[in-house]
Motif scaffolding. Sequence first.
Motif, PDB file in Angstrom:
ATOM      1  N   THR A  80       0.661  -1.167  -0.031  1.00 14.48           N
ATOM      2  CA  THR A  80      -0.016   0.150   0.072  1.00 14.48           C
ATOM      3  C   THR A  80       0.895   1.323  -0.011  1.00 14.48           C
ATOM      4  O   THR A  80       0.331   2.312  -0.541  1.00 14.48           O
ATOM      5  CB  THR A  80      -0.835   0.051   1.196  1.00 14.48           C
ATOM      6  OG1 THR A  80      -0.151  -0.315   2.335  1.00 14.48           O
ATOM      7  CG2 THR A  80      -2.151  -0.669   0.897  1.00 14.48           C
ATOM      8  N   ALA A  81       1.921   1.241   0.612  1.00 17.95           N
ATOM      9  CA  ALA A  81       2.834   2.489   0.514  1.00 17.95           C
ATOM     10  C   ALA A  81       3.165   2.878  -0.874  1.00 17.95           C
ATOM     11  O   ALA A  81       3.288   3.824  -1.257  1.00 17.95           O
ATOM     12  CB  ALA A  81       4.141   2.258   1.339  1.00 17.95           C
ATOM     13  N   PHE A 100       3.891  -2.054   8.689  1.00 13.59           N
ATOM     14  CA  PHE A 100       3.673  -1.503   7.572  1.00 13.59           C
ATOM     15  C   PHE A 100       5.043  -0.957   7.032  1.00 13.59           C
ATOM     16  O   PHE A 100       5.946  -0.215   7.459  1.00 13.59           O
ATOM     17  CB  PHE A 100       2.721  -0.098   7.926  1.00 13.59           C
ATOM     18  CG  PHE A 100       2.260   0.640   6.498  1.00 13.59           C
ATOM     19  CD1 PHE A 100       1.151   0.335   6.191  1.00 13.59           C
ATOM     20  CD2 PHE A 100       2.798   1.647   5.993  1.00 13.59           C
ATOM     21  CE1 PHE A 100       0.526   0.632   5.030  1.00 13.59           C
ATOM     22  CE2 PHE A 100       2.522   2.234   4.953  1.00 13.59           C
ATOM     23  CZ  PHE A 100       1.031   1.834   4.233  1.00 13.59           C
ATOM     24  N   PRO A 101       5.253  -1.379   5.460  1.00 14.94           N
ATOM     25  CA  PRO A 101       6.278  -0.960   4.859  1.00 14.94           C
ATOM     26  C   PRO A 101       6.409   0.645   4.843  1.00 14.94           C
ATOM     27  O   PRO A 101       5.694   1.381   4.498  1.00 14.94           O
ATOM     28  CB  PRO A 101       6.412  -1.384   3.441  1.00 14.94           C
ATOM     29  CG  PRO A 101       4.690  -1.601   3.229  1.00 14.94           C
ATOM     30  CD  PRO A 101       4.169  -1.690   4.809  1.00 14.94           C
ATOM     31  N   ARG A 102       7.670   1.098   5.072  1.00 11.23           N
ATOM     32  CA  ARG A 102       8.126   2.435   5.014  1.00 11.23           C
ATOM     33  C   ARG A 102       8.515   2.860   3.600  1.00 11.23           C
ATOM     34  O   ARG A 102       9.287   2.071   2.909  1.00 11.23           O
ATOM     35  CB  ARG A 102       9.135   2.962   6.050  1.00 11.23           C
ATOM     36  CG  ARG A 102       8.855   2.702   7.384  1.00 11.23           C
ATOM     37  CD  ARG A 102       7.626   3.301   7.884  1.00 11.23           C
ATOM     38  NE  ARG A 102       7.158   3.422   9.348  1.00 11.23           N
ATOM     39  CZ  ARG A 102       6.762   2.620  10.066  1.00 11.23           C
ATOM     40  NH1 ARG A 102       5.932   1.550   9.501  1.00 11.23           N
ATOM     41  NH2 ARG A 102       6.736   2.633  11.436  1.00 11.23           N
ATOM     42  N   HIS A 126       4.410   5.675  15.615  1.00 11.97           N
ATOM     43  CA  HIS A 126       3.487   5.499  14.671  1.00 11.97           C
ATOM     44  C   HIS A 126       3.433   6.378  13.513  1.00 11.97           C
ATOM     45  O   HIS A 126       3.086   5.865  12.408  1.00 11.97           O
ATOM     46  CB  HIS A 126       2.156   5.364  15.128  1.00 11.97           C
ATOM     47  CG  HIS A 126       2.079   4.606  16.467  1.00 11.97           C
ATOM     48  ND1 HIS A 126       2.613   3.227  16.474  1.00 11.97           N
ATOM     49  CD2 HIS A 126       1.769   4.872  17.562  1.00 11.97           C
ATOM     50  CE1 HIS A 126       2.211   2.588  17.621  1.00 11.97           C
ATOM     51  NE2 HIS A 126       1.744   3.597  18.416  1.00 11.97           N
ATOM     52  N   LEU A 127       4.175   7.381  13.619  1.00 11.23           N
ATOM     53  CA  LEU A 127       4.021   8.525  12.545  1.00 11.23           C
ATOM     54  C   LEU A 127       4.508   8.025  11.400  1.00 11.23           C
ATOM     55  O   LEU A 127       3.950   8.520  10.307  1.00 11.23           O
ATOM     56  CB  LEU A 127       4.989   9.737  13.013  1.00 11.23           C
ATOM     57  CG  LEU A 127       4.595  11.024  12.550  1.00 11.23           C
ATOM     58  CD1 LEU A 127       3.134  11.467  12.524  1.00 11.23           C
ATOM     59  CD2 LEU A 127       5.400  12.210  13.060  1.00 11.23           C
ATOM     60  N   GLY A 128       5.699   7.384  11.155  1.00  9.89           N
ATOM     61  CA  GLY A 128       6.333   6.861   9.921  1.00  9.89           C
ATOM     62  C   GLY A 128       5.327   6.110   8.824  1.00  9.89           C
ATOM     63  O   GLY A 128       5.337   6.380   7.902  1.00  9.89           O
ATOM     64  N   ALA A 129       4.667   5.355   9.530  1.00  6.89           N
ATOM     65  CA  ALA A 129       3.654   4.548   8.750  1.00  6.89           C
ATOM     66  C   ALA A 129       2.479   5.316   8.339  1.00  6.89           C
ATOM     67  O   ALA A 129       2.332   5.405   6.993  1.00  6.89           O
ATOM     68  CB  ALA A 129       2.827   3.601   9.589  1.00  6.89           C
ATOM     69  N   LEU A 180       2.797   8.667   7.580  1.00  4.69           N
ATOM     70  CA  LEU A 180       3.602   9.417   6.525  1.00  4.69           C
ATOM     71  C   LEU A 180       3.818   8.598   5.131  1.00  4.69           C
ATOM     72  O   LEU A 180       3.721   9.188   4.105  1.00  4.69           O
ATOM     73  CB  LEU A 180       4.796  10.141   6.924  1.00  4.69           C
ATOM     74  CG  LEU A 180       4.577  10.975   8.197  1.00  4.69           C
ATOM     75  CD1 LEU A 180       6.207  11.489   8.653  1.00  4.69           C
ATOM     76  CD2 LEU A 180       3.601  12.320   7.899  1.00  4.69           C
ATOM     77  N   SER A 181       4.217   7.402   5.398  1.00  2.49           N
ATOM     78  CA  SER A 181       4.351   6.535   4.249  1.00  2.49           C
ATOM     79  C   SER A 181       3.129   6.397   3.202  1.00  2.49           C
ATOM     80  O   SER A 181       3.206   6.057   2.106  1.00  2.49           O
ATOM     81  CB  SER A 181       4.562   5.076   4.623  1.00  2.49           C
ATOM     82  OG  SER A 181       6.034   5.084   5.116  1.00  2.49           O
ATOM     83  N   LEU A 182       1.962   6.693   3.838  1.00  2.00           N
ATOM     84  CA  LEU A 182       0.608   6.609   2.958  1.00  2.00           C
ATOM     85  C   LEU A 182       0.662   7.747   2.032  1.00  2.00           C
ATOM     86  O   LEU A 182      -0.209   7.779   1.046  1.00  2.00           O
ATOM     87  CB  LEU A 182      -0.525   6.739   3.893  1.00  2.00           C
ATOM     88  CG  LEU A 182      -0.923   5.415   4.506  1.00  2.00           C
ATOM     89  CD1 LEU A 182      -1.896   5.513   5.992  1.00  2.00           C
ATOM     90  CD2 LEU A 182      -1.458   4.335   3.709  1.00  2.00           C
ATOM     91  N   TRP A 183       1.596   8.726   2.223  1.00  7.85           N
ATOM     92  CA  TRP A 183       1.455   9.794   0.934  1.00  7.85           C
ATOM     93  C   TRP A 183       2.797   9.963   0.681  1.00  7.85           C
ATOM     94  O   TRP A 183       3.058  11.066   0.202  1.00  7.85           O
ATOM     95  CB  TRP A 183       0.518  11.161   1.391  1.00  7.85           C
ATOM     96  CG  TRP A 183       1.290  11.665   2.849  1.00  7.85           C
ATOM     97  CD1 TRP A 183       0.777  11.146   4.082  1.00  7.85           C
ATOM     98  CD2 TRP A 183       1.877  12.806   2.999  1.00  7.85           C
ATOM     99  NE1 TRP A 183       1.281  12.214   5.064  1.00  7.85           N
ATOM    100  CE2 TRP A 183       1.919  13.079   4.676  1.00  7.85           C
ATOM    101  CE3 TRP A 183       2.711  13.850   2.268  1.00  7.85           C
ATOM    102  CZ2 TRP A 183       2.674  14.242   5.026  1.00  7.85           C
ATOM    103  CZ3 TRP A 183       3.382  14.845   2.938  1.00  7.85           C
ATOM    104  CH2 TRP A 183       3.431  15.002   4.367  1.00  7.85           C
ATOM    105  N   GLY A 184       3.759   8.879   1.010  1.00  7.58           N
ATOM    106  CA  GLY A 184       4.999   9.036   0.030  1.00  7.58           C
ATOM    107  C   GLY A 184       5.935   9.773   0.785  1.00  7.58           C
ATOM    108  O   GLY A 184       6.960  10.178   0.318  1.00  7.58           O
ATOM    109  N   ALA A 185       5.655  10.116   2.160  1.00  5.39           N
ATOM    110  CA  ALA A 185       6.837  10.755   2.925  1.00  5.39           C
ATOM    111  C   ALA A 185       7.371   9.984   3.974  1.00  5.39           C
ATOM    112  O   ALA A 185       6.911   8.927   4.454  1.00  5.39           O
ATOM    113  CB  ALA A 185       6.005  12.138   3.503  1.00  5.39           C
TER     114      ALA A 185
END
Lengths: 577, 84
Positions: A5-6, A38-40, A63-66, A68-73
Amino acid sequence: MLASTAAELSGNDWDAQQAANHRRLLARLPTAAELRKFPRVTGGRTIHLRCDRSMPFEFVNDHLGAFLSLWGARHTTSLSDYDPGLAQVAGPEAEAPDAHLLFVDWRLYWDALEPAAAAQWIAERAQAALRRSGTRAPVVLNNWPLLPAPDPKAPWIAGLNQLLGEQPAQVPGVYLLDLAAQQRALESEFFDSRNDALTRFPFSNKAAVAIARHLGLDLLPSLLGERIKGVILDLDDTLWRGVLGEDGAANLVLGQGHLGLHSYLRELKDRGVMLALCSRNERADVESLFRERASELRLTLDDFASVQINWSPKAQNIQAIAAELNVLPSALLFVDDNGSELAKAKGVLPSLRVLLADPEGLETEAALRHFPGLFAVARDESAALRTTDVKKNRERESLREAAGDLTAYLAALKMELRLDRNRAGHAQRLHELSQKTNQFNLALARLSRAEAETAVGPDHVTMTVSVKDALSDSGLVGVIAARVEDDLATVREVLFSCRVLGREVETVALGRFCGWLRERGVQRLSFAVTEGPRNQPARTWLRRFLPEGTETSVSDLERKVLDASRNHPATVIESAP
Amino acid sequence: MSDVDERLRSLVAELLDVAVEPGRDVDRATTGTWDSLNHLRVVMAVEEEFGIRLDPDEVTSVTSLSGLAKLVKEKAGPELLREG
């Protein structure tokens, strides 16, 4: 389950099979375990976050990294020591965060400070944080959840939260991490006295995830990423359950999930997000459905700024919608229940954002509430005008075709330009335009709210341009901002909304702007020009008057610009501060 | 080694960023990364994983991976143990 999904959201190797997982992840609060797995993203943008705090931020940061990964950051976080005085906020200039978080345990202050004094103190700390970043980095500060009743501190918390809620409008560049709202939305306990006793982190595990989601999916994408300007919706099995062409209007199901989705889409429209329809159907059938079931539907066809109902490929229709709304595909979100339609559209328009619709509506609404780039961090001053103005552009096109030449067309529009000089009340709109405009912005300056405030101050000459014509009131749609030192003006930004391009408004405005500079004794001016992927229209426009270089004499430029706009029929109204 | 032991070993290894061989214990006092913040991280992850809740005394009583496993098995009950 969530393995790709990332990549899907960042636009690489998009896979329609993962779209439902993506929607579910947005629609409900994930568990901490899901987020850990969740993959970063490995590429993309890195956000540098600075957190000054008087309680642990680590459990949120986990948890923030996951999210942010959802919008490619992705992100790095620099943490201050625990300091109730937040003294390190005004630390070394060398560290330049993209966003600054003040994470405050308000229980430390309620015995010593009245709510007003506490709010004033944090506003001062926020301003110190803004100064630290040269006002570029937004400052996010938290309010406080209500404690379980009966709570003697409830009036203190309510008083503080009200004052903090008003601060984003009062202190430019400050935004609210709304813990009280996260608490209201969370179905389980927000506080955890055991966690508090062990580490001074007063919140539960789920609360930590909810706070991270608010920061990572709501606030940071809207503050630092590209905002979504339009939501394109399919009809069948998206806004209702059933297929209009097969089931007939009377048999389509409008459940609570669909009605909730309609209401939320209306809310988005009222906030200034444009809605569009893209559906394979007969237009006459859709029009009669919206008439026949008007008493049940919570949307009307008039709510949509662009309607493409035909049998053409959807990617082609989305391109037509982007052209009609005058926005780039990257600022559009396409919602459809058919994963292969999403995949095909993304194949043609890779930057398009997509969401697989839930045929029952419920998960679509929940996912939209946290879709990156849709959260409103501040009130949009021109929201009410946008949909009407875009729809009127179709009539402008007809006028232009009927008029034959540009001058006759402009005369038929009966345009009125209002040029305001250094109007303090326009700073918020200046900031918004600077953040949203992608095609006609010369310097890509992306002025923060605080920088916009400076731009209407005494060492600047800043023109804000409002446009109205026979068809609609477009509101404040253009800015020319220059810093003045002695006889030199440096134009920091020229930007105009795509809604008024093609009418030479920018040229008329620049002519008068040169006059303002001349009257102030300015003899030379230089333009800040940044070459971006999309701002060719602005650079091409400047080259008409300044074929080489970026500096010129005010009088030479004024002469050329006035020659070019001499026959422009607009009525111009100027207003001094 | 039961399923519970394996799941706990995996969680502790991930959250404390240490290599844990199957069957080997991990002692809090001699593991540099097992500080108070990471202790709570481990506790919250374990609670979510096994659907249990540890009270403050139980949390502070945990000084090793084996001690954590014993506590989880007591709290989670026979249904969980049968899964192993």
